[in-house]
Design a protein around this motif. Structure first.
Motif, PDB file in Angstrom:
ATOM      1  N   PHE A  92      48.505  39.001  38.500  1.00 29.51           N
ATOM      2  CA  PHE A  92      47.082  39.344  38.601  1.00 29.51           C
ATOM      3  C   PHE A  92      46.836  40.755  38.081  1.00 29.51           C
ATOM      4  O   PHE A  92      45.831  41.021  37.423  1.00 29.51           O
ATOM      5  N   ASP A  93      47.754  41.681  38.394  1.00 29.28           N
ATOM      6  CA  ASP A  93      47.600  43.057  37.906  1.00 29.28           C
ATOM      7  C   ASP A  93      47.714  43.110  36.387  1.00 29.28           C
ATOM      8  O   ASP A  93      46.974  43.842  35.725  1.00 29.28           O
ATOM      9  N   LEU A  94      48.617  42.317  35.821  1.00 31.85           N
ATOM     10  CA  LEU A  94      48.729  42.233  34.371  1.00 31.85           C
ATOM     11  C   LEU A  94      47.427  41.706  33.770  1.00 31.85           C
ATOM     12  O   LEU A  94      46.895  42.256  32.795  1.00 31.85           O
ATOM     13  N   LEU A  95      46.878  40.648  34.354  1.00 31.14           N
ATOM     14  CA  LEU A  95      45.612  40.098  33.880  1.00 31.14           C
ATOM     15  C   LEU A  95      44.488  41.114  34.019  1.00 31.14           C
ATOM     16  O   LEU A  95      43.638  41.239  33.129  1.00 31.14           O
ATOM     17  N   TYR A  96      44.473  41.831  35.124  1.00 31.13           N
ATOM     18  CA  TYR A  96      43.453  42.853  35.339  1.00 31.13           C
ATOM     19  C   TYR A  96      43.479  43.884  34.211  1.00 31.13           C
ATOM     20  O   TYR A  96      42.444  44.251  33.657  1.00 31.13           O
ATOM     21  N   LEU A  97      44.675  44.354  33.859  1.00 30.28           N
ATOM     22  CA  LEU A  97      44.795  45.345  32.788  1.00 30.28           C
ATOM     23  C   LEU A  97      44.353  44.775  31.445  1.00 30.28           C
ATOM     24  O   LEU A  97      43.655  45.443  30.678  1.00 30.28           O
ATOM     25  N   LEU A  98      44.723  43.542  31.168  1.00 37.87           N
ATOM     26  CA  LEU A  98      44.262  42.906  29.934  1.00 37.87           C
ATOM     27  C   LEU A  98      42.745  42.747  29.930  1.00 37.87           C
ATOM     28  O   LEU A  98      42.074  43.049  28.946  1.00 37.87           O
ATOM     29  N   GLN A  99      42.206  42.277  31.042  1.00 35.99           N
ATOM     30  CA  GLN A  99      40.772  42.055  31.141  1.00 35.99           C
ATOM     31  C   GLN A  99      40.002  43.360  31.018  1.00 35.99           C
ATOM     32  O   GLN A  99      38.977  43.432  30.359  1.00 35.99           O
ATOM     33  N   ARG A 100      40.522  44.406  31.631  1.00 35.54           N
ATOM     34  CA  ARG A 100      39.876  45.718  31.549  1.00 35.54           C
ATOM     35  C   ARG A 100      39.781  46.169  30.095  1.00 35.54           C
ATOM     36  O   ARG A 100      38.775  46.720  29.666  1.00 35.54           O
ATOM     37  N   ASP A 101      40.831  45.889  29.331  1.00 32.36           N
ATOM     38  CA  ASP A 101      40.855  46.344  27.951  1.00 32.36           C
ATOM     39  C   ASP A 101      39.976  45.513  27.018  1.00 32.36           C
ATOM     40  O   ASP A 101      39.486  46.034  26.029  1.00 32.36           O
ATOM     41  N   VAL A 102      39.783  44.247  27.313  1.00 31.35           N
ATOM     42  CA  VAL A 102      38.903  43.439  26.473  1.00 31.35           C
ATOM     43  C   VAL A 102      37.453  43.532  26.948  1.00 31.35           C
ATOM     44  O   VAL A 102      36.556  43.107  26.242  1.00 31.35           O
ATOM     45  N   GLY A 103      37.230  44.082  28.108  1.00 24.24           N
ATOM     46  CA  GLY A 103      35.889  44.241  28.656  1.00 24.24           C
ATOM     47  C   GLY A 103      35.758  43.492  29.957  1.00 24.24           C
ATOM     48  O   GLY A 103      36.030  42.297  30.013  1.00 24.24           O
ATOM     49  N   LEU A 104      35.377  44.184  31.008  1.00 21.52           N
ATOM     50  CA  LEU A 104      35.307  43.555  32.332  1.00 21.52           C
ATOM     51  C   LEU A 104      34.341  42.383  32.377  1.00 21.52           C
ATOM     52  O   LEU A 104      34.442  41.529  33.240  1.00 21.52           O
ATOM     53  N   HIS A 105      33.413  42.315  31.453  1.00 23.53           N
ATOM     54  CA  HIS A 105      32.469  41.197  31.431  1.00 23.53           C
ATOM     55  C   HIS A 105      33.068  39.947  30.806  1.00 23.53           C
ATOM     56  O   HIS A 105      32.475  38.888  30.850  1.00 23.53           O
ATOM     57  N   LYS A 106      34.253  40.089  30.225  1.00 24.64           N
ATOM     58  CA  LYS A 106      34.902  38.943  29.596  1.00 24.64           C
ATOM     59  C   LYS A 106      35.692  38.150  30.634  1.00 24.64           C
ATOM     60  O   LYS A 106      36.296  38.703  31.530  1.00 24.64           O
ATOM     61  N   GLU A 107      35.696  36.850  30.456  1.00 21.42           N
ATOM     62  CA  GLU A 107      36.468  35.992  31.352  1.00 21.42           C
ATOM     63  C   GLU A 107      37.762  35.554  30.688  1.00 21.42           C
ATOM     64  O   GLU A 107      37.874  35.557  29.460  1.00 21.42           O
ATOM     65  N   PHE A 108      38.696  35.168  31.513  1.00 23.65           N
ATOM     66  CA  PHE A 108      39.892  34.505  31.029  1.00 23.65           C
ATOM     67  C   PHE A 108      39.649  33.011  31.174  1.00 23.65           C
ATOM     68  O   PHE A 108      39.347  32.542  32.270  1.00 23.65           O
ATOM     69  N   GLN A 109      39.793  32.286  30.091  1.00 20.09           N
ATOM     70  CA  GLN A 109      39.799  30.837  30.172  1.00 20.09           C
ATOM     71  C   GLN A 109      41.237  30.448  30.475  1.00 20.09           C
ATOM     72  O   GLN A 109      42.147  30.771  29.710  1.00 20.09           O
ATOM     73  N   VAL A 110      41.436  29.793  31.603  1.00 21.93           N
ATOM     74  CA  VAL A 110      42.777  29.437  32.063  1.00 21.93           C
ATOM     75  C   VAL A 110      43.121  28.036  31.571  1.00 21.93           C
ATOM     76  O   VAL A 110      42.439  27.067  31.901  1.00 21.93           O
ATOM     77  N   ILE A 111      44.195  27.964  30.793  1.00 18.93           N
ATOM     78  CA  ILE A 111      44.689  26.687  30.296  1.00 18.93           C
ATOM     79  C   ILE A 111      45.709  26.127  31.287  1.00 18.93           C
ATOM     80  O   ILE A 111      45.713  24.943  31.589  1.00 18.93           O
ATOM     81  N   SER A 112      46.577  27.014  31.798  1.00 22.47           N
ATOM     82  CA  SER A 112      47.594  26.602  32.764  1.00 22.47           C
ATOM     83  C   SER A 112      47.992  27.791  33.618  1.00 22.47           C
ATOM     84  O   SER A 112      48.293  28.856  33.087  1.00 22.47           O
ATOM     85  N   GLY A 113      47.969  27.598  34.913  1.00 18.40           N
ATOM     86  CA  GLY A 113      48.459  28.606  35.853  1.00 18.40           C
ATOM     87  C   GLY A 113      49.743  28.079  36.468  1.00 18.40           C
ATOM     88  O   GLY A 113      50.751  27.934  35.776  1.00 18.40           O
TER      89      GLY A 113
END
Length: 186
Positions: A92-113
């Protein structure tokens, strides 16, 4: 208009470089990815198989939020079997850092968790290039895409973080990230 796109790309690359520099040297698996425990951490997720969407603060006041984490774990369940496990919190922390860098308003579309052992084996037998001991089965991996951001850009960002595995799947249009050993493919 082209100037604006170029400017946004430059901002994106500068932000990416700053994050990579901040993470460089964190090194060991299991080391905290985020050095400032006071930061509120939020994720925006969209499970492409179930249609479930969530924007949730999973870390606040220096602590993970147990109820929220259970909801995120559920959203990331194996959509084929309905089973879920406690996902690795560093993912989750890794995703948070990625999301922060692409823009907090952007979502992750999850294909597989999370992927149950049964589902993993079924996909392996179908010849879908699934690892026998996939990190998905341990709750340490996720396959994602970010609408409006080139997959290669997200890949570059994840690679620079050196926080785990990064797999690029251009044919299927998703990026695999995990919090296992640092490695890459695709």
């Amino acid at each position: 208009m082209p100037h604006r796109i170029l400017q946004n790309r430059r901002t994106f690359i500068k932000t990416l470089a700053g994050t990579a520099a901040g993470l460089a040297g964190s090194g060991a698996i299991g080391a905290p990815l985020i050095k400032n425990p006071g930061l509120e951490r939020k994720l925006t997720l969209n499970n492409m198989h179930t249609g479930e969407k969530m924007t949730a603060v999973y870390w606040a006041d220096g602590h993970y939020m147990p109820q929220v984490l259970q909801e995120v774990d559920h959203l990331l369940r194996d959509h084929r079997t309905g089973t879920s496990i406690q996902m690795d919190r560093q993912l989750f922390d890794l995703l948070y850092l990625l999301q922060r860098d692409v823009g907090l308003h952007k979502e992750f579309q999850v294909i597989s968790g999370y992927r149950s052992p049964e589902t993993n084996e079924k996909l392996r037998k179908q010849g879908q290039g699934v690892a026998k001991k996939s990190y998905h089965m341990q709750g340490k991996a996720i396959d994602i895409r970010v609408p409006g951001i080139a997959l290669r850009d997200v890949q570059r960002m994840a690679l620079k973080m050196k926080a785990g595995g990064v797999g690029f799947y251009s044919r299927s249009n998703f990026l695999h990230v995990d919090v296992g050993p640092v490695r890459h493919w695709g």
